[in-house]
Every structure is written in C-alpha cells, then in structure tokens.
Write a protein that holds these residues in place. Structure first.
Motif, PDB file in Angstrom:
ATOM      1  N   GLN A  36       5.691  -1.516   2.342  1.00 38.26           N
ATOM      2  CA  GLN A  36       4.755  -0.544   1.772  1.00 38.26           C
ATOM      3  C   GLN A  36       5.507   0.372   0.804  1.00 38.26           C
ATOM      4  O   GLN A  36       6.730   0.299   0.674  1.00 38.26           O
ATOM      5  N   VAL A  37       4.771   1.267   0.179  1.00 37.70           N
ATOM      6  CA  VAL A  37       5.363   2.169  -0.817  1.00 37.70           C
ATOM      7  C   VAL A  37       5.356   3.601  -0.278  1.00 37.70           C
ATOM      8  O   VAL A  37       4.286   4.208  -0.133  1.00 37.70           O
ATOM      9  N   PRO A  38       6.527   4.157   0.060  1.00 36.26           N
ATOM     10  CA  PRO A  38       6.562   5.537   0.533  1.00 36.26           C
ATOM     11  C   PRO A  38       6.350   6.524  -0.608  1.00 36.26           C
ATOM     12  O   PRO A  38       6.958   6.379  -1.675  1.00 36.26           O
ATOM     13  N   VAL A  39       5.496   7.493  -0.390  1.00 37.38           N
ATOM     14  CA  VAL A  39       5.221   8.523  -1.402  1.00 37.38           C
ATOM     15  C   VAL A  39       5.608   9.868  -0.813  1.00 37.38           C
ATOM     16  O   VAL A  39       5.019  10.321   0.174  1.00 37.38           O
ATOM     17  N   ASP A  40       6.612  10.497  -1.392  1.00 36.28           N
ATOM     18  CA  ASP A  40       7.119  11.777  -0.891  1.00 36.28           C
ATOM     19  C   ASP A  40       6.252  12.919  -1.418  1.00 36.28           C
ATOM     20  O   ASP A  40       6.245  13.208  -2.618  1.00 36.28           O
ATOM     21  N   CYS A  41       5.526  13.572  -0.504  1.00 36.03           N
ATOM     22  CA  CYS A  41       4.676  14.708  -0.883  1.00 36.03           C
ATOM     23  C   CYS A  41       5.395  16.037  -0.709  1.00 36.03           C
ATOM     24  O   CYS A  41       4.813  17.093  -0.976  1.00 36.03           O
ATOM     25  N   GLY A  42       6.641  16.001  -0.217  1.00 39.05           N
ATOM     26  CA  GLY A  42       7.399  17.227  -0.057  1.00 39.05           C
ATOM     27  C   GLY A  42       6.912  18.070   1.109  1.00 39.05           C
ATOM     28  O   GLY A  42       6.277  17.584   2.049  1.00 39.05           O
ATOM     29  N   SER A  93       0.836  -1.208   0.000  1.00 42.59           N
ATOM     30  CA  SER A  93       0.000   0.000   0.000  1.00 42.59           C
ATOM     31  C   SER A  93       0.867   1.252   0.000  1.00 42.59           C
ATOM     32  O   SER A  93       1.983   1.264   0.524  1.00 42.59           O
ATOM     33  N   LYS A  94       0.330   2.320  -0.552  1.00 47.44           N
ATOM     34  CA  LYS A  94       1.017   3.603  -0.530  1.00 47.44           C
ATOM     35  C   LYS A  94       0.842   4.265   0.842  1.00 47.44           C
ATOM     36  O   LYS A  94      -0.231   4.186   1.448  1.00 47.44           O
ATOM     37  N   ALA A 138      -5.610   6.313   1.924  1.00 45.38           N
ATOM     38  CA  ALA A 138      -4.291   5.834   2.319  1.00 45.38           C
ATOM     39  C   ALA A 138      -3.846   6.516   3.613  1.00 45.38           C
ATOM     40  O   ALA A 138      -4.279   7.627   3.931  1.00 45.38           O
ATOM     41  N   PRO A 139      -2.962   5.865   4.386  1.00 41.36           N
ATOM     42  CA  PRO A 139      -2.414   6.496   5.587  1.00 41.36           C
ATOM     43  C   PRO A 139      -1.362   7.538   5.233  1.00 41.36           C
ATOM     44  O   PRO A 139      -0.895   7.605   4.092  1.00 41.36           O
ATOM     45  N   ALA A 140      -0.988   8.325   6.227  1.00 48.23           N
ATOM     46  CA  ALA A 140       0.002   9.384   5.995  1.00 48.23           C
ATOM     47  C   ALA A 140       0.792   9.647   7.270  1.00 48.23           C
ATOM     48  O   ALA A 140       0.332   9.372   8.383  1.00 48.23           O
ATOM     49  N   ILE A 141       1.980  10.184   7.071  1.00 47.94           N
ATOM     50  CA  ILE A 141       2.841  10.592   8.190  1.00 47.94           C
ATOM     51  C   ILE A 141       3.384  11.977   7.875  1.00 47.94           C
ATOM     52  O   ILE A 141       3.971  12.200   6.816  1.00 47.94           O
ATOM     53  N   MET A 142       3.191  12.903   8.795  1.00 46.75           N
ATOM     54  CA  MET A 142       3.703  14.262   8.648  1.00 46.75           C
ATOM     55  C   MET A 142       4.876  14.459   9.595  1.00 46.75           C
ATOM     56  O   MET A 142       4.759  14.223  10.803  1.00 46.75           O
ATOM     57  N   VAL A 143       6.012  14.857   9.045  1.00 49.89           N
ATOM     58  CA  VAL A 143       7.188  15.168   9.864  1.00 49.89           C
ATOM     59  C   VAL A 143       7.101  16.640  10.235  1.00 49.89           C
ATOM     60  O   VAL A 143       7.304  17.521   9.394  1.00 49.89           O
ATOM     61  N   THR A 144       6.779  16.918  11.470  1.00 51.78           N
ATOM     62  CA  THR A 144       6.621  18.307  11.918  1.00 51.78           C
ATOM     63  C   THR A 144       6.671  18.403  13.428  1.00 51.78           C
ATOM     64  O   THR A 144       6.230  17.503  14.141  1.00 51.78           O
ATOM     65  N   GLY A 145       7.205  19.502  13.888  1.00 58.17           N
ATOM     66  CA  GLY A 145       7.132  19.844  15.302  1.00 58.17           C
ATOM     67  C   GLY A 145       6.117  20.937  15.533  1.00 58.17           C
ATOM     68  O   GLY A 145       6.065  21.505  16.629  1.00 58.17           O
ATOM     69  N   SER A 146       5.352  21.269  14.484  1.00 57.41           N
ATOM     70  CA  SER A 146       4.295  22.277  14.594  1.00 57.41           C
ATOM     71  C   SER A 146       4.871  23.604  15.070  1.00 57.41           C
ATOM     72  O   SER A 146       5.667  24.220  14.386  1.00 57.41           O
ATOM     73  N   HIS A 147       4.498  24.025  16.291  1.00 56.89           N
ATOM     74  CA  HIS A 147       4.851  25.349  16.792  1.00 56.89           C
ATOM     75  C   HIS A 147       6.008  25.324  17.782  1.00 56.89           C
ATOM     76  O   HIS A 147       6.412  26.384  18.268  1.00 56.89           O
ATOM     77  N   ILE A 148       6.546  24.139  18.114  1.00 56.64           N
ATOM     78  CA  ILE A 148       7.568  24.075  19.152  1.00 56.64           C
ATOM     79  C   ILE A 148       8.944  24.438  18.581  1.00 56.64           C
ATOM     80  O   ILE A 148       9.124  24.487  17.368  1.00 56.64           O
TER      81      ILE A 148
END
Length: 475
Positions: free
Chosen positions: A71-77, A43-44, A93-103
C-alpha cells in the motif's frame, strides 16, 4: 506484554510497541481489511500522530509496514485524531493514528480506521488473530519516505466547524485555551478566533502532559482555578493529547464533567436520542431533554453500536458521547440553515463549540446552564499500577458475591441495583452510585461516584478508592 486493545485502539508501553509490534499490528490491520474486501493493492493509507516523543519513531514502523504490504503510506503529520478520521473517510481510505491519547508518556498506541470509520470489536479480534500468527516472523525493516500531503489535512476539519457555526457567533466571549501538549492546541485557538471569540493561550508545554478528562490531575484542577481567578474568562477549554476528548471549565475554573458537556452539546444540537456508556451520569434520564437515552458499555465501538440502534429506532438527531466528553455525531445535524455531516468518532472541538455557543446564545454563565441538567454531583478517580487480574478478582467478588457486596456497601444503607454491563455499577437505596471498572488502556482500577452534593461525592470517592485498595492488597 502490556499491549492490548482497550476502549479505543491498541495501547501499551512504548518499549513494547516500538519496532516489530507496531509493524506487525499494522500489517495485521491491513490484512484484515483485505480479508473483508475493503482494501486493494496500491491503496493509500493515511497516518497521523500526536505530540508524544515516541510517536514519530513509531509512525516510521507504521509507514514501513504499509509499504511492505503493498500500500501507499501517506504521512499526515501531527494532527487530532478526529481530523485524521475525517480526512481519511473523505478520501474513502483507511487510516492509522499513532497516539496514546490521555495515558502517560511512557505508553503509546495505535488507532485503526476503516474507510467507513472506526474498527469494531470483531475487527479487533481478527487483527489479534492475524498478528499472533505472524509474531515470530521478523521482517527486514528499512526506513521509507512516505507520501506527504501538499495541503494541510486539518484544514478540512476546521472548515467543518467554521461552515456550520455562524461567523461571529462567539463574539463577546473571552476564552482561555489550556494548550499543554495537545495536538489540537493551535486548531482550537484558530477555530475559536474564526468564530469571533477572544482567546488567551495558557500553559503551552514542550514536553508531553497526560491530561485525562475523566480523572483530572490535581495540578490541572489547581491551574484552572488559578487562571480563572487571575483573568475574567467565560470559560477555559482544552483537549486530551490527541484532541478527541474536551476539557471545559466554567468562569470560576470549575471543571464541567465530560458527560455534562456531552449533554449540553446534544441539547444544543437538538438531539432526540443520546447514546452514552453506563458510566455517564444518571441525571441524563431525569433531565427531560431527550426522548431516549441508550446506555452501552464503555468505549467508542460500543457507543457506535448504540448509535446504530438509536437510528434503527427512528432517531432523527442522534448524538453519542462518553463520560470523558468525546462526542460522536451519529447523524447529520441541520441547524439555522446549516448542515453538519455525521462523524462517528470521538471529537473534542464540537462539544467545546456547542458549550460556548450555548453561553453566547443565552447570555447565561456556564455554571447556570450546567445546573439546568440537574446532574448529581460526580467524582472519579483511579488506582494506578493495579494488575488486570487483581481488578478482575475484585470486580468478580462484587458481581457474584451477594454477601460480600452487601457487607462492603452496608455503610451506604444497602444495595438497590447492580449493573454488570461494564465493571460493577452499584446504586444504593439512597440513590448514591459507586461504579468500579478496570481501565482498558492501562493497569488501573477506575472508580466513578454520584451523590447529591459535591462534598459527599468527594467523600464517597475516597471511600470507594480505599475499598478497592484494601481488597486488592488483600488479594
């Protein structure tokens, strides 16, 4: 280790997240989905990131983990968190966001999304258990080349708004856009211009700036007032680092607090029920605009649970929002013959557009519109570098020690009510509010206050922070 799940996602020091931890938490997330029958091999999995210096590197470990798990990683930038969530859910599809938001920039994090939306607290516990069992397993990591999208994934996010708000509906408005290091900075400008507003980009930065819409830095407060004095703006807008929390200031550069921006948004959309944490202003119940106000603990997972409650009670138009201003659209909205589908994750662009649309439709300045909601004056602040155990000890003394709490708050004329839903929220007999809670994202003790006048709110905040500081030092 500083790594832990807070009000929204995993957060901690970059030095502790980069590498094996980012890898193992990603694998644990995918295994959790597999255990729930929500992920098939091959899966993507969509991956996005904010503009922190550490985010591209951490994203590489996320990509590697996805590939290793079959699984298949899809780079959304680089794109806003709600844009990633919308794109992934649209593709089931599931997703993962790399972020620290406001910290701060020395920290970062991971936000996990199932195909049907944000993970919940049960998911978090499952991920933690899986990751703990594999923490000592060191895989052989190698860089991989993830799948990249041919089309810009943020376009669907922008089209969401350009299709709902009438073309030219913001014509005549002059809006400053504080860009700093927000990953949504260009999207905000493009959407506002697409709806007819004149926009002026302000304060674009090449280094990361931690803009917290619940506790603005004094530098940001000064910048807003400086720009408002120098230019004739109807409003100045911005977002936090990952674009899921709005910042809105009126023509005078005065910050409109997030819960008030959320209330204006809910009223503009015709909400009959709003869902918001206990930290939001008590004026929500008094303003008379909403048939029901559902209060929750702080954090989007709890707001999402509250939205389900409101819908179950028969809510027709349900809007959730947090004190930071992030709006979670709980139900489909129909307005002026146009439809906006639900999106139950924090969003910054929707409240910005609703607030500006309220100005354009009524012809009234934002300060007047805000005054209609009769919110008490509010202020918030934080004590940084406070260990979690120190915050917990102080809050426990307030919650369980009646004599201690009465003595501490005697200067306010005594305690009328204590709400322990999330931290300790104390309402005095004179109606003033002081709410202490430990941050779920950083070693901080947060303090929120309400009073009848801004000067009194500022005084009360200083008093509350001093009380917290003294008790923590004493312990």
């Amino acid at each position: 280790m500083t790594l832990r799940f807070g009000t929204s996602g995993l957060r901690g020091l970059v030095s502790e997240l980069r590498g094996l931890p980012a890898y193992t938490y990603t694998v644990a997330f995918l295994r959790m989905l597999q255990d729930r029958g929500a992920l098939n091999e091959g899966s993507k999995v969509y991956v996005g990131r904010d503009l922190r210096a550490s985010s591209p590197d951490i994203a590489q470990f996320v990509h590697a983990a996805i590939a290793k798990a079959g699984q298949v990683p899809v780079d959304c930038g680089a794109l806003p968190t709600p844009a990633l969530a919308l794109h992934a859910s649209s593709n089931n599809a599931p997703a993962i966001m790399v972020t620290g938001s406001h910290i701060p920039d020395d920290r970062n994090g991971l936000k996990f999304y199932r195909a049907d939306g944000e993970i919940d607290k049960r998911d978090e516990r499952h991920i933690i258990e899986i990751q703990a069992a594999m923490a000592d397993t060191v895989p052989s990591l190698s860089a991989i080349d993830p799948l990249r999208l041919a089309a810009e994934p943020s376009q669907g996010y922008m089209n969401r708004f350009l299709g709902f708000f009438e073309k030219g509906s913001l014509s005549g408005l002059r809006v400053g856009v504080y860009q700093h290091s927000s990953v949504a900075r260009d999207i905000v400008v493009d959407v506002l211009r697409g709806l007819g507003a004149e926009t002026i980009a302000l304060g674009r930065a090449e280094h990361f700036i931690a803009v917290d819409t619940e506790a603005l830095r004094q530098e940001d407060v000064a910048l807003l007032k400086h720009w408002a004095a120098a230019e004739a703006f109807d409003a100045i807008v911005s977002t936090d680092g990952d674009g899921d929390r709005p910042l809105v200031a009126d023509a005078g550069g005065i910050f409109v607090r997030g819960d008030l921006a959320g209330a204006i948004t809910a009223h503009f959309l015709g909400a009959d029920r709003v869902v918001t944490p206990v930290s939001s202003n008590s004026g929500l119940e008094r303003c008379g605009y909403f048939a029901r106000v559902v209060r929750t603990r702080v954090g989007s997972p709890y707001v999402i649970e509250g939205i389900a409650t409101a819908l179950g009670e028969g809510g027709k138009c349900v809007v959730g929002f947090e004190a930071n201003g992030g709006v979670l659209l709980g139900s489909r909205v129909e307005k002026d013959g146009r439809t906006l589908p639900a999106l139950q994750t924090r969003d910054s662009v929707l409240p910005i557009l609703c607030v500006l649309s309220a100005i354009a439709r009524t012809g009234r300045p934002l300060a007047e519109i805000a005054a209609d909601f009769r919110f008490l004056a509010a202020a918030s602040g934080r004590l940084e570098g406070v260990p979690t155990e120190s915050s917990a000890s102080f809050l426990d003394k307030l919650a369980t020690g009646a004599t201690y709490a009465d003595k501490s708050f005697s200067v306010l004329g005594g305690i009328a009510n204590i709400d322990n839903r999330d931290g300790v929220r104390i309402t005095a007999h004179n109606g003033e509010v002081v709410h202490f809670r430990a941050s779920g994202n950083a070693p901080e003790l947060r303090c929120y206050v309400e009073a009848k006048a801004e000067s009194r709110a500022d005084e009360l905040l200083r008093w509350g922070l001093a009380l917290g500081r003294a008790q923590i030092l004493e312990s």
